[in-house]
Scaffold this motif. Structure first.
Motif, PDB file in Angstrom:
ATOM      1  N   ILE A   1       2.897 -30.621  12.934  1.00  0.00           N
ATOM      2  CA  ILE A   1       1.826 -29.303  11.854  1.00  0.00           C
ATOM      3  C   ILE A   1       1.699 -30.087  11.235  1.00  0.00           C
ATOM      4  N   SER A   2       0.446 -29.747  10.513  1.00  0.00           N
ATOM      5  CA  SER A   2      -0.169 -30.287   9.610  1.00  0.00           C
ATOM      6  C   SER A   2       0.417 -28.844   8.527  1.00  0.00           C
ATOM      7  N   PRO A   3       0.730 -29.197   7.167  1.00  0.00           N
ATOM      8  CA  PRO A   3       1.308 -28.476   6.369  1.00  0.00           C
ATOM      9  C   PRO A   3      -0.417 -27.302   5.992  1.00  0.00           C
ATOM     10  N   THR A   4      -1.768 -27.711   6.443  1.00  0.00           N
ATOM     11  CA  THR A   4      -3.063 -26.944   5.975  1.00  0.00           C
ATOM     12  C   THR A   4      -2.463 -25.117   6.924  1.00  0.00           C
ATOM     13  N   ALA A   5      -2.517 -26.051   8.189  1.00  0.00           N
ATOM     14  CA  ALA A   5      -2.726 -24.879   9.089  1.00  0.00           C
ATOM     15  C   ALA A   5      -1.056 -23.977   9.223  1.00  0.00           C
ATOM     16  N   ALA A   6      -0.797 -24.599   8.654  1.00  0.00           N
ATOM     17  CA  ALA A   6       1.150 -23.935   8.258  1.00  0.00           C
ATOM     18  C   ALA A   6       0.994 -22.635   8.197  1.00  0.00           C
ATOM     19  N   SER A   7       0.265 -22.756   6.843  1.00  0.00           N
ATOM     20  CA  SER A   7       0.009 -21.692   5.951  1.00  0.00           C
ATOM     21  C   SER A   7       1.304 -21.161   5.319  1.00  0.00           C
TER      22      SER A   7
ATOM     23  N   ILE B   1       8.524 -27.732  12.755  1.00  0.00           N
ATOM     24  CA  ILE B   1       9.062 -28.493  13.398  1.00  0.00           C
ATOM     25  C   ILE B   1       9.708 -28.378  14.692  1.00  0.00           C
ATOM     26  N   TYR B   2      10.756 -27.641  14.192  1.00  0.00           N
ATOM     27  CA  TYR B   2      12.041 -27.390  14.441  1.00  0.00           C
ATOM     28  C   TYR B   2      11.499 -26.527  15.750  1.00  0.00           C
ATOM     29  N   ARG B   3      10.594 -25.366  15.660  1.00  0.00           N
ATOM     30  CA  ARG B   3      10.191 -24.583  16.974  1.00  0.00           C
ATOM     31  C   ARG B   3       9.567 -25.032  18.064  1.00  0.00           C
ATOM     32  N   ALA B   4       8.789 -26.679  17.437  1.00  0.00           N
ATOM     33  CA  ALA B   4       8.132 -27.228  18.465  1.00  0.00           C
ATOM     34  C   ALA B   4       8.871 -27.979  19.572  1.00  0.00           C
ATOM     35  N   ASN B   5       9.837 -28.229  18.297  1.00  0.00           N
ATOM     36  CA  ASN B   5      10.685 -29.730  19.476  1.00  0.00           C
ATOM     37  C   ASN B   5      11.710 -28.744  20.214  1.00  0.00           C
ATOM     38  N   ALA B   6      11.991 -27.510  20.745  1.00  0.00           N
ATOM     39  CA  ALA B   6      13.374 -26.683  20.453  1.00  0.00           C
ATOM     40  C   ALA B   6      12.616 -26.490  21.957  1.00  0.00           C
ATOM     41  N   GLU B   7      11.061 -25.945  21.653  1.00  0.00           N
ATOM     42  CA  GLU B   7      10.682 -25.289  22.897  1.00  0.00           C
ATOM     43  C   GLU B   7      10.352 -26.637  23.528  1.00  0.00           C
ATOM     44  N   MET B   8       9.338 -27.806  23.480  1.00  0.00           N
ATOM     45  CA  MET B   8       9.930 -28.606  23.746  1.00  0.00           C
ATOM     46  C   MET B   8      10.937 -29.053  24.645  1.00  0.00           C
ATOM     47  N   ILE B   9      11.822 -28.818  24.423  1.00  0.00           N
ATOM     48  CA  ILE B   9      12.892 -29.455  25.027  1.00  0.00           C
ATOM     49  C   ILE B   9      13.562 -28.165  26.286  1.00  0.00           C
ATOM     50  N   HIS B  10      12.968 -26.964  25.687  1.00  0.00           N
ATOM     51  CA  HIS B  10      13.460 -26.327  27.012  1.00  0.00           C
ATOM     52  C   HIS B  10      12.990 -26.288  27.908  1.00  0.00           C
ATOM     53  N   LYS B  11      10.998 -27.304  27.679  1.00  0.00           N
ATOM     54  CA  LYS B  11      10.538 -26.957  29.152  1.00  0.00           C
ATOM     55  C   LYS B  11      10.593 -28.474  30.023  1.00  0.00           C
ATOM     56  N   ALA B  12      11.130 -29.127  29.207  1.00  0.00           N
ATOM     57  CA  ALA B  12      11.281 -30.699  29.933  1.00  0.00           C
ATOM     58  C   ALA B  12      12.201 -30.662  30.979  1.00  0.00           C
TER      59      ALA B  12
ATOM     60  N   MET C   1      16.398 -30.892  11.966  1.00  0.00           N
ATOM     61  CA  MET C   1      16.676 -29.863  13.453  1.00  0.00           C
ATOM     62  C   MET C   1      18.122 -29.708  13.273  1.00  0.00           C
ATOM     63  N   VAL C   2      19.000 -30.043  12.268  1.00  0.00           N
ATOM     64  CA  VAL C   2      20.074 -29.906  11.560  1.00  0.00           C
ATOM     65  C   VAL C   2      20.216 -28.963  10.823  1.00  0.00           C
ATOM     66  N   GLU C   3      19.343 -28.925   9.547  1.00  0.00           N
ATOM     67  CA  GLU C   3      19.408 -27.342   8.711  1.00  0.00           C
ATOM     68  C   GLU C   3      18.919 -26.169   9.621  1.00  0.00           C
ATOM     69  N   ALA C   4      17.833 -26.760  10.201  1.00  0.00           N
ATOM     70  CA  ALA C   4      16.594 -25.467  10.589  1.00  0.00           C
ATOM     71  C   ALA C   4      17.605 -24.433  11.861  1.00  0.00           C
ATOM     72  N   PRO C   5      18.495 -24.465  11.881  1.00  0.00           N
ATOM     73  CA  PRO C   5      19.569 -23.587  13.263  1.00  0.00           C
ATOM     74  C   PRO C   5      19.580 -22.466  12.297  1.00  0.00           C
ATOM     75  N   PHE C   6      19.583 -22.895  10.914  1.00  0.00           N
ATOM     76  CA  PHE C   6      20.986 -22.267  10.516  1.00  0.00           C
ATOM     77  C   PHE C   6      20.145 -21.204   9.140  1.00  0.00           C
ATOM     78  N   VAL C   7      18.744 -21.668   8.815  1.00  0.00           N
ATOM     79  CA  VAL C   7      17.924 -21.185   8.511  1.00  0.00           C
ATOM     80  C   VAL C   7      17.487 -20.190   9.508  1.00  0.00           C
ATOM     81  N   GLU C   8      17.448 -20.230  10.092  1.00  0.00           N
ATOM     82  CA  GLU C   8      16.191 -19.496  11.605  1.00  0.00           C
ATOM     83  C   GLU C   8      17.680 -17.760  11.832  1.00  0.00           C
TER      84      GLU C   8
END
Lengths: 202, 202
Positions: B45-51, B59-70, A149-156
């Protein structure tokens, strides 16, 4: 002349014995790159001035106000009293990201998060190959500088955390990574500005 | 029936060996209090699904989306691999605060941040009475559970971090503090709702 973009200077630098002079150097570097540096230590509220209000809350509010004013942030994510970055700095990173402001980060430690934990105490792989620490808790294995969660925003945003090769605590005030972040910030923010101006003129 | 308010369940619980069952218990408790619990582990997210995409970014994006929804967040701020809370959790706290959403926090450690550091290694007061750690870096002395940027937002919202008396790492999954937060959240969020409804009816 246009106002210089404001860059918030986040990091555990404020806890250094030479916190004031590190802040001064950071702000001088900002100016050289065309920015105004906002250093949280400049907000420091003296207990006498604070009267009945809690000093910690006054500092918090002053920092939050600086963050809302800033156009971008540069984050010192050097490990602090443990394998991860300073939590105060990371809290501020979360604010910047939610406010959709550009962020740049550096750490004065070249190792990945996993490698630091491996070095500090016993870790082992479980039956599915997941790394676990001495309490059985899993450790992320993404070769990142810190928690994802700390690294990803910079990569994004197109610029991962800058890792400078040197030792942990001793070098929290080193500014090589900070300068690299400033260069990136100048490329991105000042170029955008020039581009905008050109578009306005055309 | 109105939709239940969504509460994001932040914490290093996701790294526990029994991460899934702790999440299930937290979500059950949420339901009992009238909330829907959003547990980041459910996003995994499973590595296989992530291609071709980086799993950490997904994972970061999914968590951030949850946060925006909460509608609110409950934060497990128990010290994690050091004297402070998990940085991933604290990053999310920063997002919630910037998004102006209600936050509730607990730690399964009763001691203050300063007391934890005092215990772990040598600290001493400098000539002006400031506490300094083994590297000369200053330590905040506000009797808070953690860095002031972590404690202050909870105080500002009228409910400081709940401190549960028990030992550090072993008890990251203990839910006594979590339940107290849920009670506070119900008092504040559900009462507000009822009040709003009453106002609408009148």
């Amino acid at each position: 002349m246009a106002k210089r973009p404001k860059v918030y200077l986040a990091g555990p630098d404020v806890f250094l014995p030479d916190a004031v002079s590190v802040g001064r150097r950071k702000k001088e570097l900002c100016a050289r790159f065309g920015f105004e540096g906002l250093y949280p230590f400049d907000n420091e509220i003296s207990p006498t001035a604070a009267s009945s209000e809690r000093v910690d809350l006054l500092i918090y509010r002053a920092n939050a106000e600086m963050i809302h004013k800033a156009d971008a942030g540069i984050f010192n994510l050097t490990p602090f009293r443990g394998p991860s970055a300073d939590v105060g700095t990371v809290f501020e990173l979360g604010m910047f990201v939610a406010l959709r402001k550009p962020v740049f980060g550096y750490t004065n430690c070249a190792e990945s998060y996993l490698d630091r934990i491996k070095k500090s105490r016993g870790v082992e792989r479980d039956e599915v190959g997941m790394w676990r620490d001495w309490t059985g808790m899993s450790i992320e294995d993404f070769a990142n500088a810190d928690n994802l969660m700390v690294e990803a925003p910079f990569v994004e945003q197109g610029h991962p955390i800058v890792r400078v090769a040197s030792e942990g605590q001793k070098s929290i005030g080193d500014l090589d990574g900070f300068e690299k972040c400033l260069r990136w910030a100048a490329d991105s923010l000042l170029k955008d500005r020039a581009g905008q101006k050109r578009r306005l003129v055309v």
